[in-house]
Enzyme design. Structure first.
Site, PDB file in Angstrom:
ATOM      1  N   SER A 109      25.935  52.558  75.336  1.00 37.49           N
ATOM      2  CA  SER A 109      25.460  52.209  76.674  1.00 37.49           C
ATOM      3  C   SER A 109      24.338  51.181  76.656  1.00 37.49           C
ATOM      4  CB  SER A 109      24.997  53.437  77.448  1.00 37.49           C
ATOM      5  OG  SER A 109      23.827  53.966  76.865  1.00 37.49           O
ATOM      6  N   THR A 162      29.893  48.162  79.257  1.00 40.85           N
ATOM      7  CA  THR A 162      29.379  49.459  78.823  1.00 40.85           C
ATOM      8  C   THR A 162      28.988  50.211  80.090  1.00 40.85           C
ATOM      9  OG1 THR A 162      27.856  50.570  77.290  1.00 40.85           O
ATOM     10  CG2 THR A 162      27.007  48.613  78.434  1.00 40.85           C
ATOM     11  N   TYR A 163      28.143  51.214  79.981  1.00 41.50           N
ATOM     12  CA  TYR A 163      27.679  51.932  81.166  1.00 41.50           C
ATOM     13  C   TYR A 163      26.160  52.008  81.157  1.00 41.50           C
ATOM     14  CZ  TYR A 163      27.341  55.896  77.949  1.00 41.50           C
ATOM     15  OH  TYR A 163      27.026  56.702  76.886  1.00 41.50           O
ATOM     16  N   GLY A 166      24.337  51.732  70.600  1.00 43.95           N
ATOM     17  CA  GLY A 166      25.623  51.942  69.964  1.00 43.95           C
ATOM     18  C   GLY A 166      26.271  50.629  69.558  1.00 43.95           C
ATOM     19  N   PRO A 167      27.603  50.558  69.587  1.00 43.63           N
ATOM     20  CA  PRO A 167      28.306  49.348  69.144  1.00 43.63           C
ATOM     21  C   PRO A 167      27.868  48.078  69.883  1.00 43.63           C
ATOM     22  CG  PRO A 167      29.846  51.159  69.362  1.00 43.63           C
ATOM     23  CD  PRO A 167      28.539  51.642  69.920  1.00 43.63           C
ATOM     24  N   ALA A 168      27.454  48.211  71.157  1.00 39.33           N
ATOM     25  CA  ALA A 168      27.008  47.035  71.918  1.00 39.33           C
ATOM     26  C   ALA A 168      25.790  46.378  71.274  1.00 39.33           C
ATOM     27  CB  ALA A 168      26.695  47.423  73.355  1.00 39.33           C
TER      28      ALA A 168
END
Length: 116
Positions: free
Chosen positions: A25, A57-58, A73-75
């Site tokens: 996120s 994402t959120y 995270g991955p972002a």
């Protein structure tokens, strides 16, 4: 029929942190969320002005008036600290609703990410 329409934008904020080990996120200062009309858990689209990356994402709530904008995270692999990003969201509505809908766009201070 529903169409997807531009709803909200936080224009040009500086990434304050990227945390690869978080679940995922983007953490955004609560004041920026409220001013832009983006709600916690809402899908947002990120455009990295520095490298052209575009991803979604959120949103999760960060500390109010902190200027926090942290990709998690991955972002976190798509940005670096101090990159300038644009955060946008869209909404589904009927074409009739879209004709009168007014998106919320905010322009925080690019150095502090705070509203002036």
């Amino acid at each position: 029929m529903l169409i997807e329409v531009f709803k909200s934008k936080i224009h040009r904020v500086r990434v304050t942190e990227s945390d690869l080990n978080y679940i995922g996120s983007i953490t955004i200062d609560e004041e920026l969320l409220e001013a832009s009309g983006i709600i916690v858990g809402e899908r947002v689209y990120i455009v990295n002005v520095n490298n052209g990356e575009r991803f979604d994402t959120y949103a999760i709530k960060g500390k109010r008036k902190s200027g926090e904008v942290c990709l998690n995270g991955p972002a976190a692999r798509r940005v670096q600290k101090n990159d300038i990003i644009i955060i946008m969201s869209y909404a589904q509505m009927t074409p009739e609703e879209a004709k009168t809908f007014q998106p919320k766009i905010i322009f925080p201070n690019e150095q502090t990410n705070l509203l002036t």
